[in-house]
Design a protein around this motif. Structure first.
Motif, PDB file in Angstrom:
ATOM      1  N   PRO A 197       0.801  -1.227   0.000  1.00  0.00           N
ATOM      2  CA  PRO A 197       0.000   0.000   0.000  1.00  0.00           C
ATOM      3  C   PRO A 197       0.837   1.282   0.000  1.00  0.00           C
ATOM      4  N   LEU A 198       2.138   1.169   0.303  1.00  0.00           N
ATOM      5  CA  LEU A 198       2.999   2.350   0.269  1.00  0.00           C
ATOM      6  C   LEU A 198       3.147   2.913  -1.143  1.00  0.00           C
ATOM      7  N   GLY A 199       2.946   2.081  -2.156  1.00  0.00           N
ATOM      8  CA  GLY A 199       3.022   2.538  -3.547  1.00  0.00           C
ATOM      9  C   GLY A 199       4.410   2.949  -3.998  1.00  0.00           C
ATOM     10  N   GLN A 200       5.439   2.410  -3.365  1.00  0.00           N
ATOM     11  CA  GLN A 200       6.807   2.788  -3.713  1.00  0.00           C
ATOM     12  C   GLN A 200       7.281   2.130  -5.005  1.00  0.00           C
ATOM     13  N   ALA A 201       6.895   0.883  -5.210  1.00  0.00           N
ATOM     14  CA  ALA A 201       7.383   0.142  -6.368  1.00  0.00           C
ATOM     15  C   ALA A 201       6.416  -0.990  -6.695  1.00  0.00           C
ATOM     16  N   TYR A 202       6.582  -1.525  -7.901  1.00  0.00           N
ATOM     17  CA  TYR A 202       5.664  -2.565  -8.372  1.00  0.00           C
ATOM     18  C   TYR A 202       6.433  -3.657  -9.097  1.00  0.00           C
ATOM     19  N   LEU A 203       5.950  -4.876  -8.956  1.00  0.00           N
ATOM     20  CA  LEU A 203       6.462  -6.014  -9.714  1.00  0.00           C
ATOM     21  C   LEU A 203       5.439  -6.275 -10.813  1.00  0.00           C
ATOM     22  N   ILE A 204       5.857  -6.105 -12.056  1.00  0.00           N
ATOM     23  CA  ILE A 204       4.925  -6.181 -13.168  1.00  0.00           C
ATOM     24  C   ILE A 204       5.299  -7.350 -14.072  1.00  0.00           C
ATOM     25  N   PRO A 205       4.365  -8.299 -14.243  1.00  0.00           N
ATOM     26  CA  PRO A 205       4.639  -9.417 -15.143  1.00  0.00           C
ATOM     27  C   PRO A 205       4.482  -8.992 -16.612  1.00  0.00           C
ATOM     28  N   TYR A 206       5.516  -9.231 -17.407  1.00  0.00           N
ATOM     29  CA  TYR A 206       5.492  -9.007 -18.849  1.00  0.00           C
ATOM     30  C   TYR A 206       5.835 -10.331 -19.507  1.00  0.00           C
ATOM     31  N   GLY A 207       4.835 -11.007 -19.998  1.00  0.00           N
ATOM     32  CA  GLY A 207       5.065 -12.341 -20.546  1.00  0.00           C
ATOM     33  C   GLY A 207       5.513 -13.268 -19.426  1.00  0.00           C
ATOM     34  N   LYS A 208       6.684 -13.834 -19.582  1.00  0.00           N
ATOM     35  CA  LYS A 208       7.231 -14.745 -18.565  1.00  0.00           C
ATOM     36  C   LYS A 208       8.272 -14.081 -17.672  1.00  0.00           C
ATOM     37  N   LYS A 209       8.471 -12.783 -17.839  1.00  0.00           N
ATOM     38  CA  LYS A 209       9.463 -12.046 -17.045  1.00  0.00           C
ATOM     39  C   LYS A 209       8.764 -11.096 -16.080  1.00  0.00           C
ATOM     40  N   VAL A 210       9.432 -10.835 -14.966  1.00  0.00           N
ATOM     41  CA  VAL A 210       8.940  -9.861 -13.993  1.00  0.00           C
ATOM     42  C   VAL A 210       9.819  -8.619 -14.098  1.00  0.00           C
ATOM     43  N   GLN A 211       9.180  -7.467 -14.219  1.00  0.00           N
ATOM     44  CA  GLN A 211       9.922  -6.216 -14.257  1.00  0.00           C
ATOM     45  C   GLN A 211       9.665  -5.436 -12.982  1.00  0.00           C
ATOM     46  N   PHE A 212      10.694  -4.807 -12.471  1.00  0.00           N
ATOM     47  CA  PHE A 212      10.597  -3.940 -11.312  1.00  0.00           C
ATOM     48  C   PHE A 212      10.361  -2.524 -11.811  1.00  0.00           C
ATOM     49  N   GLN A 213       9.352  -1.869 -11.277  1.00  0.00           N
ATOM     50  CA  GLN A 213       9.058  -0.498 -11.693  1.00  0.00           C
ATOM     51  C   GLN A 213       8.859   0.369 -10.459  1.00  0.00           C
ATOM     52  N   ILE A 214       9.564   1.485 -10.423  1.00  0.00           N
ATOM     53  CA  ILE A 214       9.452   2.414  -9.296  1.00  0.00           C
ATOM     54  C   ILE A 214       8.216   3.281  -9.498  1.00  0.00           C
ATOM     55  N   GLY A 215       7.423   3.405  -8.447  1.00  0.00           N
ATOM     56  CA  GLY A 215       6.269   4.295  -8.469  1.00  0.00           C
ATOM     57  C   GLY A 215       6.689   5.707  -8.108  1.00  0.00           C
ATOM     58  N   TYR A 216       5.778   6.656  -8.302  1.00  0.00           N
ATOM     59  CA  TYR A 216       6.152   8.043  -8.007  1.00  0.00           C
ATOM     60  C   TYR A 216       6.460   8.233  -6.524  1.00  0.00           C
ATOM     61  N   LYS A 217       5.811   7.467  -5.660  1.00  0.00           N
ATOM     62  CA  LYS A 217       6.109   7.581  -4.228  1.00  0.00           C
ATOM     63  C   LYS A 217       7.507   7.046  -3.920  1.00  0.00           C
ATOM     64  N   GLY A 218       7.933   6.045  -4.673  1.00  0.00           N
ATOM     65  CA  GLY A 218       9.292   5.537  -4.531  1.00  0.00           C
ATOM     66  C   GLY A 218      10.319   6.559  -4.988  1.00  0.00           C
ATOM     67  N   LEU A 219      10.009   7.269  -6.078  1.00  0.00           N
ATOM     68  CA  LEU A 219      10.911   8.323  -6.546  1.00  0.00           C
ATOM     69  C   LEU A 219      11.023   9.439  -5.510  1.00  0.00           C
ATOM     70  N   LEU A 220       9.895   9.788  -4.894  1.00  0.00           N
ATOM     71  CA  LEU A 220       9.921  10.797  -3.842  1.00  0.00           C
ATOM     72  C   LEU A 220      10.778  10.336  -2.661  1.00  0.00           C
ATOM     73  N   GLU A 221      10.613   9.079  -2.285  1.00  0.00           N
ATOM     74  CA  GLU A 221      11.388   8.511  -1.168  1.00  0.00           C
ATOM     75  C   GLU A 221      12.883   8.546  -1.465  1.00  0.00           C
TER      76      GLU A 221
END
Length: 86
Positions: A43-67
């Motif tokens: 719920p902190l919204g700092q980052a997300y694990l996003i499935p793209y096909g068979k790979k997982v990508q790490f994506q920083i959320g705007y709250k993570g950028l602020l942190e």
């Protein structure tokens, strides 16, 4: 490390699409999260694990950028606001 393990387990358990991805891509995304000290898929919204096909990508959320900006010590105050058309 215990909290990080719980975050990883919760993220994996709550998303069936992550479960169908390659395990090493999930681990790599979690390692990137750990290196930055951001919690993915919480719920902190700092980052997300996003499935793209068979790979997982790490994506920083705007709250993570602020942190990360605040943690750098080079920024005293930072704000994020919604921007709308007109």
């Amino acid at each position: 490390s215990e909290r990080f393990q719980r975050v990883a387990l919760t993220a994996f358990s709550n998303n069936p699409r992550l479960q169908s991805c390659e395990p090493m891509s999930f681990i790599a995304a979690m390692m990137e999260s750990a290196q930055l000290g951001l919690e993915p898929n919480t719920p902190l919204g700092q980052a997300y694990l996003i499935p793209y096909g068979k790979k997982v990508q790490f994506q920083i959320g705007y709250k993570g950028l602020l942190e990360l900006a605040q943690r750098s010590g080079k920024i005293k105050t930072i704000y994020a606001h919604k921007i709308r058309e007109n």
